[in-house]
Write a protein that holds these residues in place. Structure first.
Motif, short mmCIF file in Angstrom:
data_model
loop_
_atom_site.label_atom_id
_atom_site.label_comp_id
_atom_site.label_asym_id
_atom_site.label_seq_id
_atom_site.Cartn_x
_atom_site.Cartn_y
_atom_site.Cartn_z
N TRP A 60 -5.67 5.18 5.39
CA TRP A 60 -5.25 5.78 4.12
C TRP A 60 -4.33 4.84 3.35
N LEU A 61 -3.36 4.24 4.03
CA LEU A 61 -2.44 3.34 3.35
C LEU A 61 -3.17 2.15 2.74
N GLU A 62 -4.10 1.56 3.48
CA GLU A 62 -4.83 0.41 2.96
C GLU A 62 -5.74 0.77 1.80
N GLN A 63 -6.31 1.98 1.81
CA GLN A 63 -7.23 2.39 0.75
C GLN A 63 -6.53 2.94 -0.49
N HIS A 64 -5.37 3.59 -0.30
CA HIS A 64 -4.75 4.29 -1.42
C HIS A 64 -3.40 3.75 -1.85
N VAL A 97 4.55 -9.84 -2.34
CA VAL A 97 3.57 -9.56 -1.29
C VAL A 97 3.69 -8.10 -0.89
N HIS A 98 2.55 -7.41 -0.83
CA HIS A 98 2.50 -6.02 -0.35
C HIS A 98 1.63 -5.99 0.89
N CYS A 99 2.05 -5.19 1.88
CA CYS A 99 1.25 -5.02 3.09
C CYS A 99 1.74 -3.80 3.83
N VAL A 100 0.94 -3.35 4.77
CA VAL A 100 1.38 -2.36 5.74
C VAL A 100 2.00 -3.15 6.87
N TYR A 101 3.26 -2.88 7.18
CA TYR A 101 4.02 -3.69 8.15
C TYR A 101 3.30 -3.79 9.48
N SER A 102 3.31 -4.99 9.98
CA SER A 102 2.77 -5.29 11.30
C SER A 102 3.53 -6.50 11.82
N GLU A 103 3.49 -6.70 13.10
CA GLU A 103 4.11 -7.88 13.68
C GLU A 103 3.09 -8.97 13.95
N ALA A 104 1.95 -8.89 13.25
CA ALA A 104 0.90 -9.90 13.42
C ALA A 104 1.39 -11.28 13.00
N MET A 137 -4.42 -8.09 9.38
CA MET A 137 -3.37 -7.64 8.49
C MET A 137 -3.73 -8.08 7.09
N LYS A 138 -3.74 -7.13 6.17
CA LYS A 138 -4.08 -7.41 4.78
C LYS A 138 -2.80 -7.68 4.00
N LEU A 139 -2.71 -8.86 3.40
CA LEU A 139 -1.59 -9.22 2.53
C LEU A 139 -2.12 -9.32 1.10
N LEU A 140 -1.49 -8.59 0.19
CA LEU A 140 -1.87 -8.67 -1.21
C LEU A 140 -0.73 -9.31 -1.98
N ILE A 141 -1.02 -10.41 -2.65
CA ILE A 141 0.01 -11.19 -3.34
C ILE A 141 -0.24 -11.07 -4.84
N SER A 142 0.77 -10.58 -5.56
CA SER A 142 0.66 -10.43 -7.01
C SER A 142 0.81 -11.78 -7.69
N PRO A 143 0.43 -11.89 -8.96
CA PRO A 143 0.62 -13.14 -9.70
C PRO A 143 2.10 -13.55 -9.77
N GLN A 144 3.01 -12.57 -9.64
CA GLN A 144 4.44 -12.86 -9.66
C GLN A 144 4.95 -13.32 -8.29
N GLY A 145 4.09 -13.30 -7.27
CA GLY A 145 4.48 -13.75 -5.95
C GLY A 145 4.95 -12.66 -5.01
#
Length: 83
Positions: A71-75, A11-18, A1-9
């Motif tokens: 697609w969601l992870e790339q775009h 978090v963006h991700c594609v939902y998963s129950e991981a 699961m890829k979590l992207l955290i902005s400098p403001q805190g």
């Protein structure tokens, strides 16, 4: 699961129950796509909720789901600027 955290805190991700995402704070979950069968029994991915294209048709639902995630992870997710 890829979590992207902005400098403001944020978090963006594609939902998963991981992991339990609620441990990160208040959640705002929204639909990114619809994966539905067509009249021929093939699967289509509709990414219009994130201003994306329609993908498919796919013979198997699992292939449609994999294409949706790719697609969601790339775009949709912000670019990965890490090493």
């Amino acid at each position: 699961m890829k979590l992207l955290i902005s400098p403001q805190g944020t978090v963006h991700c594609v939902y998963s129950e991981a992991i339990d995402l609620a441990t990160l704070g208040r959640l705002a979950i929204s639909r990114g796509s619809y994966v539905e069968p067509n009249t021929d029994g093939q699967w289509l991915v509709d990414l219009s909720p994130v201003q994306g294209p329609q993908l498919g048709p796919f013979a198997q639902r699992s292939a449609a789901l994999e294409s949706e995630m790719d697609w969601l992870e790339q775009h949709w997710l912000p670019p990965d600027t890490g090493p």
